[in-house]
Design a protein around this motif. Structure first.
Motif, PDB file in Angstrom:
ATOM      1  N   ILE A 170       1.751   3.470  -9.350  1.00  0.00           N
ATOM      2  CA  ILE A 170       0.661   3.822 -10.273  1.00  0.00           C
ATOM      3  C   ILE A 170       1.102   4.956 -11.203  1.00  0.00           C
ATOM      4  CG2 ILE A 170      -1.654   4.882 -10.398  1.00  0.00           C
ATOM      5  CD1 ILE A 170      -2.408   3.080  -8.003  1.00  0.00           C
ATOM      6  N   LEU A 205      -1.638  -4.872  -9.203  1.00  0.00           N
ATOM      7  CA  LEU A 205      -1.942  -3.839 -10.206  1.00  0.00           C
ATOM      8  C   LEU A 205      -1.847  -4.466 -11.598  1.00  0.00           C
ATOM      9  CD1 LEU A 205       0.151  -0.808  -8.879  1.00  0.00           C
ATOM     10  CD2 LEU A 205      -2.300  -1.151  -8.667  1.00  0.00           C
ATOM     11  N   GLU A 252       0.812  -1.215   0.000  1.00  0.00           N
ATOM     12  CA  GLU A 252       0.000   0.000   0.000  1.00  0.00           C
ATOM     13  C   GLU A 252       0.851   1.274   0.000  1.00  0.00           C
ATOM     14  OE1 GLU A 252      -3.105  -0.227   2.849  1.00  0.00           O
ATOM     15  OE2 GLU A 252      -4.301   1.235   1.728  1.00  0.00           O
ATOM     16  N   SER A 283      -5.695  -1.109 -13.187  1.00  0.00           N
ATOM     17  CA  SER A 283      -6.676  -1.702 -12.270  1.00  0.00           C
ATOM     18  C   SER A 283      -5.952  -2.067 -10.990  1.00  0.00           C
ATOM     19  CB  SER A 283      -7.272  -2.983 -12.838  1.00  0.00           C
ATOM     20  OG  SER A 283      -7.420  -2.872 -14.209  1.00  0.00           O
ATOM     21  N   ARG A 284      -6.701  -1.932  -9.855  1.00  0.00           N
ATOM     22  CA  ARG A 284      -6.098  -2.206  -8.548  1.00  0.00           C
ATOM     23  C   ARG A 284      -6.959  -3.225  -7.844  1.00  0.00           C
ATOM     24  NH1 ARG A 284      -5.772   2.605  -4.229  1.00  0.00           N
ATOM     25  NH2 ARG A 284      -7.710   1.615  -3.563  1.00  0.00           N
ATOM     26  N   LEU A 300       2.025   2.225  -3.458  1.00  0.00           N
ATOM     27  CA  LEU A 300       1.028   2.245  -4.545  1.00  0.00           C
ATOM     28  C   LEU A 300       1.095   3.499  -5.409  1.00  0.00           C
ATOM     29  CD1 LEU A 300      -2.415   0.819  -3.370  1.00  0.00           C
ATOM     30  CD2 LEU A 300      -0.849  -0.062  -5.116  1.00  0.00           C
ATOM     31  N   TYR A 304      -1.633  -5.096  -2.779  1.00  0.00           N
ATOM     32  CA  TYR A 304      -2.513  -4.988  -3.941  1.00  0.00           C
ATOM     33  C   TYR A 304      -1.857  -5.606  -5.173  1.00  0.00           C
ATOM     34  CZ  TYR A 304      -5.309  -1.760  -1.238  1.00  0.00           C
ATOM     35  OH  TYR A 304      -6.100  -1.212  -0.281  1.00  0.00           O
TER      36      TYR A 304
END
Ligand code: PRT
Ligand code: ZN
Length: 287
Positions: A231, A253, A224, A241-242, A227, A251
């Motif tokens: 991104i 991605l 996290e 997309s996550r 992220l 996560y």
């Protein structure tokens, strides 16, 4: 549905044929090819294939015997036929280059002043030399151009090069590029509205296949806290997309990245903390 077919001429066998057939198959078009077959009608797309010598294709498309054709830009420009270039296809890439015996000292294009050049591409060669202010004599031969200097036919040659291996094995060196080529899709200049409509459907499919070839699907895991940074590095078709992983704070991605900046992006992703990076080929990309 009307029963009009668009007619496309492709090379029967040679350096253009495999990739041409592969492209149309990747476009989902079913047809038979190979063996002694000279024409074939697709069972699921309004298209008829003619399998021909490549040299005849521009003329057939100009005359309307075929509506479309796949041809090397080198052959098209040399023959100067009145046809439309619909799109570059990105395969059969090569260059037309001037070459001379390896042990000759080359300075610049003035080397060719007053000399004899053997080539199968007299128009392209003459235009190039003229545009550079060099006056040389071209000697047109239809094949085995590379042996011309060693048998005393010419001092230099102008021929198609891809890896350079043929020049090397004939004791020649490439000294100047005259023309860059690749396969192109051409069309007759006055297609009917109905045929134009079929061509639009075909180019839509070709675009989707080409976009897929120039892109990779990337899946990675990220914590996290990393992220935002990760991104920012992922362009995606819209945005990546996550998906939350079972492990809290992690996560997955998913994104699409271009083949061109592929390694650069992958390196930056790793530096930004991306883990378990998977890279998958994309078959088609519909926008
Ligand atoms: O029988 P048909 O008339 O249909 O075919 P063709 O023999 O006239 O043509 P073909 O199949 O040899 O080539 C078709 C097209 O492929 C050319 O018009 C170019 O657009 C493209 N192409 C791509 C090449 C090459 N690469 C290529 N390397 N065409 C020819 N060569 C030859 C070149 O002439 C030289 O003899 O390969 C040799 C050089 O290759 P390297 O790798 O040693 O540099
Ligand atoms: Zn040919």
């Amino acid at each position: 549905m009307s029963n009009i077919n668009i007619r496309i001429a492709v090379q029967k066998s040679g350096r253009l044929s495999d990739d041409s057939l592969k492209l149309f198959k990747e476009c989902g078009i079913k047809f038979e090819s190979g063996g002694s077959k000279l024409r074939s009608i697709s069972s699921n797309f309004p298209i008829e294939f003619l399998f021909l010598r490549d040299d005849d294709i521009p003329g057939y498309v100009e005359d309307g015997v075929a509506d479309l054709g796949v041809i090397g830009l080198n052959v098209l420009e040399e023959n100067r036929k009145e046809v439309e270039i619909v799109k570059e296809l990105g395969f059969s890439k090569c260059r037309l280059s001037l070459a001379i015996p390896r042990n000759e000292v080359y300075t610049d294009l003035s080397y060719f002043e007053g000399k004899n050049i053997a080539t199968s591409y007299p128009n392209l060669t003459n235009n190039f030399l003229k545009s550079k202010g060099v006056s040389a004599h071209t000697h047109e031969i239809s094949g085995s151009v590379e042996i011309a200097p060693s048998i005393g036919l010419a001092e230099g040659i102008c021929d198609i090069v891809s890896t350079g291996g043929t020049l090397l094995s004939n004791g020649l060196k490439e000294v100047a590029e005259v023309f860059k080529s690749q396969a192109v899709l051409i069309s007759n200049k006055s297609l009917t509205a109905e045929k134009k409509n079929i061509l639009d459907k075909l180019t839509f499919r070709i675009d989707s296949v080409q976009r897929g070839q120039n892109a990779k699907y990337v899946v990675l895991n990220a914590e996290e806290k990393n992220l935002e940074k990760i991104i920012a590095l992922l362009p995606g078709m819209k945005s990546p997309s996550r998906v939350p992983l079972a492990e809290k704070g992690w996560y997955s991605l998913h994104s699409v990245i271009s083949e061109n900046d592929f390694w650069e992006i992958i390196e930056s992703l790793r530096e930004a903390g991306a883990q378990g990076i998977l890279v998958l080929p994309i078959e088609k990309m519909i926008l």
